[in-house]
Each structure stands twice: as C-alpha cells, then as structure tokens.
Design a protein around this motif. Structure first.
Motif, PDB file in Angstrom:
ATOM      1  N   GLY A   1      -3.729  73.255 -14.773  1.00  0.00           N
ATOM      2  CA  GLY A   1      -2.729  74.085 -14.119  1.00  0.00           C
ATOM      3  C   GLY A   1      -3.318  75.126 -13.184  1.00  0.00           C
ATOM      4  N   LYS A   2      -4.402  75.761 -13.608  1.00  0.00           N
ATOM      5  CA  LYS A   2      -5.023  76.779 -12.751  1.00  0.00           C
ATOM      6  C   LYS A   2      -5.502  76.174 -11.450  1.00  0.00           C
ATOM      7  CE  LYS A   2      -9.152  78.382 -13.714  1.00  0.00           C
ATOM      8  NZ  LYS A   2     -10.263  79.131 -14.361  1.00  0.00           N
ATOM      9  N   GLU A   3      -6.081  74.986 -11.525  1.00  0.00           N
ATOM     10  CA  GLU A   3      -6.564  74.326 -10.306  1.00  0.00           C
ATOM     11  C   GLU A   3      -5.408  73.997  -9.365  1.00  0.00           C
ATOM     12  OE1 GLU A   3      -9.545  74.396 -13.299  1.00  0.00           O
ATOM     13  OE2 GLU A   3      -7.504  73.572 -13.420  1.00  0.00           O
ATOM     14  N   ARG A   4      -4.264  73.593  -9.924  1.00  0.00           N
ATOM     15  CA  ARG A   4      -3.102  73.315  -9.074  1.00  0.00           C
ATOM     16  C   ARG A   4      -2.540  74.595  -8.468  1.00  0.00           C
ATOM     17  NH1 ARG A   4      -1.352  68.110  -9.226  1.00  0.00           N
ATOM     18  NH2 ARG A   4      -0.819  68.692  -7.095  1.00  0.00           N
ATOM     19  N   HIS A   5      -2.594  75.687  -9.219  1.00  0.00           N
ATOM     20  CA  HIS A   5      -2.175  76.983  -8.697  1.00  0.00           C
ATOM     21  C   HIS A   5      -3.036  77.388  -7.513  1.00  0.00           C
ATOM     22  CE1 HIS A   5      -0.620  81.244 -10.050  1.00  0.00           C
ATOM     23  NE2 HIS A   5       0.051  80.765  -9.024  1.00  0.00           N
ATOM     24  N   HIS A   6      -4.347  77.184  -7.661  1.00  0.00           N
ATOM     25  CA  HIS A   6      -5.256  77.497  -6.563  1.00  0.00           C
ATOM     26  C   HIS A   6      -4.981  76.612  -5.354  1.00  0.00           C
ATOM     27  CE1 HIS A   6      -8.540  79.366  -9.385  1.00  0.00           C
ATOM     28  NE2 HIS A   6      -7.431  80.060  -9.337  1.00  0.00           N
ATOM     29  N   GLU A   7      -4.807  75.324  -5.571  1.00  0.00           N
ATOM     30  CA  GLU A   7      -4.568  74.396  -4.461  1.00  0.00           C
ATOM     31  C   GLU A   7      -3.298  74.765  -3.709  1.00  0.00           C
ATOM     32  OE1 GLU A   7      -4.415  70.542  -6.186  1.00  0.00           O
ATOM     33  OE2 GLU A   7      -6.529  70.518  -6.761  1.00  0.00           O
ATOM     34  N   LEU A   8      -2.242  75.078  -4.450  1.00  0.00           N
ATOM     35  CA  LEU A   8      -0.981  75.436  -3.809  1.00  0.00           C
ATOM     36  C   LEU A   8      -1.119  76.757  -3.063  1.00  0.00           C
ATOM     37  CD1 LEU A   8       2.014  74.685  -3.427  1.00  0.00           C
ATOM     38  CD2 LEU A   8       2.510  75.941  -5.536  1.00  0.00           C
ATOM     39  N   GLY A   9      -1.753  77.733  -3.695  1.00  0.00           N
ATOM     40  CA  GLY A   9      -1.928  79.023  -3.048  1.00  0.00           C
ATOM     41  C   GLY A   9      -2.745  78.941  -1.772  1.00  0.00           C
ATOM     42  N   GLU A  10      -3.787  78.118  -1.780  1.00  0.00           N
ATOM     43  CA  GLU A  10      -4.673  78.033  -0.621  1.00  0.00           C
ATOM     44  C   GLU A  10      -3.960  77.516   0.624  1.00  0.00           C
ATOM     45  OE1 GLU A  10      -8.071  75.804  -1.861  1.00  0.00           O
ATOM     46  OE2 GLU A  10      -8.775  77.384  -3.214  1.00  0.00           O
ATOM     47  N   ILE A  11      -2.901  76.741   0.447  1.00  0.00           N
ATOM     48  CA  ILE A  11      -2.113  76.303   1.601  1.00  0.00           C
ATOM     49  C   ILE A  11      -1.577  77.508   2.370  1.00  0.00           C
ATOM     50  CG2 ILE A  11       0.002  75.085   2.296  1.00  0.00           C
ATOM     51  CD1 ILE A  11      -0.381  73.307  -0.180  1.00  0.00           C
ATOM     52  N   PHE A  12      -1.347  78.592   1.642  1.00  0.00           N
ATOM     53  CA  PHE A  12      -0.745  79.793   2.221  1.00  0.00           C
ATOM     54  C   PHE A  12      -1.740  80.951   2.298  1.00  0.00           C
ATOM     55  CE2 PHE A  12       2.509  77.201   0.247  1.00  0.00           C
ATOM     56  CZ  PHE A  12       3.466  77.116   1.246  1.00  0.00           C
ATOM     57  N   ASN A  13      -3.045  80.624   2.273  1.00  0.00           N
ATOM     58  CA  ASN A  13      -4.095  81.625   2.416  1.00  0.00           C
ATOM     59  C   ASN A  13      -4.118  82.602   1.248  1.00  0.00           C
ATOM     60  OD1 ASN A  13      -6.333  82.696   3.865  1.00  0.00           O
ATOM     61  ND2 ASN A  13      -5.050  84.292   4.773  1.00  0.00           N
ATOM     62  N   LEU A  14      -3.941  82.057   0.027  1.00  0.00           N
ATOM     63  CA  LEU A  14      -3.913  82.876  -1.179  1.00  0.00           C
ATOM     64  C   LEU A  14      -4.862  82.321  -2.230  1.00  0.00           C
ATOM     65  CD1 LEU A  14      -0.022  83.146  -1.593  1.00  0.00           C
ATOM     66  CD2 LEU A  14      -1.534  84.894  -0.613  1.00  0.00           C
ATOM     67  N   LYS A  15      -5.400  83.196  -3.062  1.00  0.00           N
ATOM     68  CA  LYS A  15      -6.116  82.820  -4.273  1.00  0.00           C
ATOM     69  C   LYS A  15      -5.303  83.364  -5.440  1.00  0.00           C
ATOM     70  CE  LYS A  15      -9.942  81.012  -6.113  1.00  0.00           C
ATOM     71  NZ  LYS A  15     -10.426  79.655  -5.798  1.00  0.00           N
ATOM     72  N   SER A  16      -4.753  82.468  -6.260  1.00  0.00           N
ATOM     73  CA  SER A  16      -3.733  82.852  -7.228  1.00  0.00           C
ATOM     74  C   SER A  16      -4.211  82.708  -8.662  1.00  0.00           C
ATOM     75  CB  SER A  16      -2.480  81.980  -7.024  1.00  0.00           C
ATOM     76  OG  SER A  16      -2.013  82.071  -5.691  1.00  0.00           O
ATOM     77  N   PHE A  17      -3.772  83.656  -9.522  1.00  0.00           N
ATOM     78  CA  PHE A  17      -4.108  83.648 -10.943  1.00  0.00           C
ATOM     79  C   PHE A  17      -2.890  84.102 -11.747  1.00  0.00           C
ATOM     80  CE2 PHE A  17      -7.927  84.889  -8.573  1.00  0.00           C
ATOM     81  CZ  PHE A  17      -8.860  83.952  -9.003  1.00  0.00           C
ATOM     82  N   LEU A  18      -2.658  83.478 -12.908  1.00  0.00           N
ATOM     83  CA  LEU A  18      -1.680  84.044 -13.824  1.00  0.00           C
ATOM     84  C   LEU A  18      -2.176  85.402 -14.287  1.00  0.00           C
ATOM     85  CD1 LEU A  18      -0.336  81.204 -16.164  1.00  0.00           C
ATOM     86  CD2 LEU A  18       0.706  82.190 -14.118  1.00  0.00           C
ATOM     87  N   ALA A  19      -1.262  86.379 -14.317  1.00  0.00           N
ATOM     88  CA  ALA A  19      -1.668  87.749 -14.635  1.00  0.00           C
ATOM     89  C   ALA A  19      -0.554  88.493 -15.368  1.00  0.00           C
ATOM     90  CB  ALA A  19      -2.053  88.493 -13.359  1.00  0.00           C
ATOM     91  N   GLY A  20       0.102  87.816 -16.287  1.00  0.00           N
ATOM     92  CA  GLY A  20       1.167  88.414 -17.085  1.00  0.00           C
ATOM     93  C   GLY A  20       2.107  87.331 -17.563  1.00  0.00           C
ATOM     94  N   ASN A  21       2.873  87.634 -18.591  1.00  0.00           N
ATOM     95  CA  ASN A  21       3.870  86.688 -19.084  1.00  0.00           C
ATOM     96  C   ASN A  21       4.882  87.449 -19.926  1.00  0.00           C
ATOM     97  OD1 ASN A  21       5.292  84.512 -20.478  1.00  0.00           O
ATOM     98  ND2 ASN A  21       3.629  83.191 -19.784  1.00  0.00           N
ATOM     99  N   THR A  22       6.154  87.274 -19.617  1.00  0.00           N
ATOM    100  CA  THR A  22       7.206  87.976 -20.353  1.00  0.00           C
ATOM    101  C   THR A  22       7.651  87.212 -21.589  1.00  0.00           C
ATOM    102  OG1 THR A  22       9.128  86.997 -19.260  1.00  0.00           O
ATOM    103  CG2 THR A  22       8.036  88.832 -18.129  1.00  0.00           C
ATOM    104  N   GLY A  23       7.130  85.995 -21.790  1.00  0.00           N
ATOM    105  CA  GLY A  23       7.585  85.175 -22.901  1.00  0.00           C
ATOM    106  C   GLY A  23       8.938  84.557 -22.608  1.00  0.00           C
ATOM    107  N   THR A  24       9.543  83.990 -23.638  1.00  0.00           N
ATOM    108  CA  THR A  24      10.844  83.343 -23.482  1.00  0.00           C
ATOM    109  C   THR A  24      11.892  84.363 -23.057  1.00  0.00           C
ATOM    110  OG1 THR A  24      10.279  81.737 -25.187  1.00  0.00           O
ATOM    111  CG2 THR A  24      12.608  81.973 -24.648  1.00  0.00           C
ATOM    112  N   GLN A  25      12.597  84.076 -21.979  1.00  0.00           N
ATOM    113  CA  GLN A  25      13.573  85.026 -21.470  1.00  0.00           C
ATOM    114  C   GLN A  25      14.956  84.770 -22.062  1.00  0.00           C
ATOM    115  OE1 GLN A  25      13.576  86.160 -17.427  1.00  0.00           O
ATOM    116  NE2 GLN A  25      11.414  86.720 -17.511  1.00  0.00           N
ATOM    117  N   ALA A  26      15.702  85.851 -22.186  1.00  0.00           N
ATOM    118  CA  ALA A  26      17.048  85.777 -22.755  1.00  0.00           C
ATOM    119  C   ALA A  26      18.016  85.111 -21.785  1.00  0.00           C
ATOM    120  CB  ALA A  26      17.538  87.178 -23.100  1.00  0.00           C
TER     121      ALA A  26
END
Length: 360
Positions: free
Chosen positions: A132-157
């Motif tokens: 998943g991280k590699e796909r996040h990077h690949e998708l972000g790079e299309i838009f000149n971004l380096k992307s990382f998960l950096a938080g999670n709210t858990g299951t939302q109501a």
C-alpha cells in the motif's frame, strides 16, 4: 505502457534533469524551514493533533535541522486547497485526508477510507506489508508529492441526524455532509451530499444548511458539539471503517533533503499514524457514555439501510473501474483485506466473543 507509467512520465519526465539534481542530498548548513498546510481548524480534536505531532517529532528527530511551521485551514490556503498548494510548491507539505482529493484521482480514497473497506488494523497491514505504501507513493508522484500515512481516526460513526432513519428512502433528498466515495454512494441513494471542511460543519448543521453529518467518532464529535443540535446518533457507518490521514511533501522539496531528514519525516508520519489511532480509541468509549447520559439516542441502521449502502457502494466502484490505476489498487486492496480478515475473524473476533461471554 500502462496508464500509471504514462502519467508518471508525463508529470515528471519533463523535469527529469532538475529532479536528478535535486535528488542529491543537501549539504548540512542552514536550518530547513518547511511550511505545513492542513485541512484542519486550529486545535480541531485529533486531526490537528496528528499534524502537530508530525511536526514536533520531525523537528526533534532532525536534531534541529528541520523546522516545520503548521498552518491551520485558512491561515495560508483553504482546507481543500492544500493539495494544489503543495503540488505546485506554494507550500512544502500538507496534512489532510486524501479522500478530499478524489477529484484529482479517485484512488486517493483508498488512503483514507472507502465504503465497506478496511479497518485500521487491516489498512496498516496493507500499507506497511502489502504494497500500500508503494502505491501511495506512485499515486502521489504523479502530482509531484511524496505521501505517507500520518494519522488514523479509526472506524468512523454513521453520523448525526435530525430524525431516526427507518429505511433507505429517508436518504432521498437528505442534505448530508459526507466526503469521499461514501458521499458518492449516498448520492446514488438520493441524498444531496455536501463536502464541508470540519471547521464549518457545526454551523451548517445548526443553521439547517445540512440535515445531518458524519464527522469522526464520539470523542471528536462531542468536542465539535453536535449533541447540542440533534440527539440522533448512529455509531456504525459504512463509509470509513478506517480513516487514514496523510502527510504529503512536495516531491522536489523532499528530494532536496538529506536522507536523514527524509527518514525523520517518514518515521514521524508512521508514529503519528499509530499515536493518533490510539488517541481516538482511548477516548471514544468514555465520550459515547457521556453523550448517552446527556440524552443522545445511540442507534444502529436497520438491515435494509445497510443493504442499500452496499448496493450504492458497488455503483460507486463500478463508476471508477474503467480507470486502470483505480482498478489495480482496488484489486490489491481487496485481496489484502480478505487475507487479513480471514485470520482476524478466526483469532481476535473469536477471542473477543469468548472474553465478553466469560467476563460478562
């Protein structure tokens, strides 16, 4: 050449020489000052905390060679303008929920949450060990971004409503705040879907501009004050069984940093991912009890509504399956989810059922 390869080369190929030059580690000299723009109002419970946690940890781990200044929504750019600001280099990094940017590409939704998708545990399994991280990077790079998960709210109501939901027909014409692919699914059910920044939701609900809203979960929702407006609260939703938050850095800026500075950003993001999830889960139970004691009616959607959610979600997925990037990430995402779920169901789910039975 597949579409992902084509897009990456189209987006980045023209600047290949410049990118190569920037990729050389910077020589340690003056402090690097970076501006982080966010989609969050200043102090917004949990989400702004995660952004600040990343900044504080990077500042500490880089031994002072990086200084990140965190900007709340509207202080430099608007909540939903952070993607363009960082992609273009107007700002250095953003902290947001990537499903706010499905107009850029619908696959960004997978890195926040999607209907009937992964729980937080399953998402982390996929992200860190399933590609998943590699796909996040690949998708972000299309838009000149380096992307990382950096938080999670858990299951939302499932959200706050002015009246109880008896069946799927109650969503027809309902003005409801829900971003991402979940919002698109409600649109298929006849809802008038609104996508509002978090800091604007309370006023919209109070004024009647919307009939209902999802936000995060009991702790953040209580902090937002929605219980002052309505007393009907659905605790389980279909739209975000996990809700990842993203730190995305302008790719050229990221490549200009030393390897140690880059590592500090990645490690700080990973820490915030776990820290933030625990923050929500630690606070939600007590907050839900307070809401109930204050007169909030705690509800679950009937099966007929869940069935309608499922049908609408499938319509959303069908809408985007013609996109090669979306379809390939979807296939990998679902395969990982099923693999994780099989073991979790046979282990932790079975254990918790027996624990609750034995302990009463």
């Amino acid at each position: 050449m597949d579409r992902r390869t084509f897009l990456r080369k189209s987006a980045l190929g023209g600047g290949a020489a410049a990118a190569t030059a920037l990729a050389a580690p910077a020589i340690a000299q003056d402090k690097v000052k970076l501006t982080m723009v966010t989609s969050w109002g200043r102090g917004l419970a949990g989400v702004f905390d995660a952004a600040q946690k990343v900044a504080d940890n990077v500042n500490a781990m880089s031994d002072g060679s990086i200084e990140i200044e965190v900007k709340a929504a509207g202080e430099l750019v608007g909540a939903f303008e952070v993607f363009d600001a960082v992609s273009s280099g107007q700002a250095d990094m953003y902290h947001a929920a990537d499903y706010y940017f499905i107009s850029q590409h619908p696959a960004f939704a997978f890195f926040t949450g999607v209907p009937f998708g992964m729980t937080a545990t399953e998402q982390n399994n996929w992200y860190y060990h399933g590609g998943g991280k590699e796909r996040h990077h690949e998708l972000g790079e299309i838009f000149n971004l380096k992307s990382f998960l950096a938080g999670n709210t858990g299951t939302q109501a499932g959200g706050w409503f002015r009246q109880e939901i008896a069946g799927p027909e109650d969503f027809n014409g309902l003005k409801f705040r829900m971003p991402g692919l979940g919002g698109k699914a409600l649109g298929y059910m006849g809802a008038s879907v609104q996508n509002l920044p978090g800091a604007e939701v309370y006023q919209a609900l109070a004024s009647g501009a919307i009939d209902g809203t999802e936000w995060i979960g009991p702790w953040a929702d209580e902090k937002a004050g929605f219980q002052e407006i309505t007393k009907f609260y659905y605790t389980a939703g279909f739209h975000e069984p996990s809700a990842g938050l993203t730190l995305a850095v302008n790719l050229e800026k990221f490549n200009s940093l030393t390897s140690q500075q880059q590592a500090a950003i990645e490690v700080a993001s990973g820490h915030a991912n776990v820290w933030n999830l625990s923050q929500y889960l630690n606070n939600n139970g007590a907050a839900l009890a307070r809401l109930a004691a204050g007169g909030v009616k705690i509800l679950e959607f009937p099966d007929s509504v869940w069935d309608a959610f499922g049908g609408a979600a499938q319509q959303v997925y069908d809408e985007f399956m013609g996109d090669e990037i979306f379809a390939s990430i979807y296939d990998e995402y679902v395969a990982s989810m099923r693999a994780s779920s099989q073991w979790l169901t046979q282990s932790i789910s079975a254990y918790r059922a027996q624990r609750d039975r034995v302990l009463g």
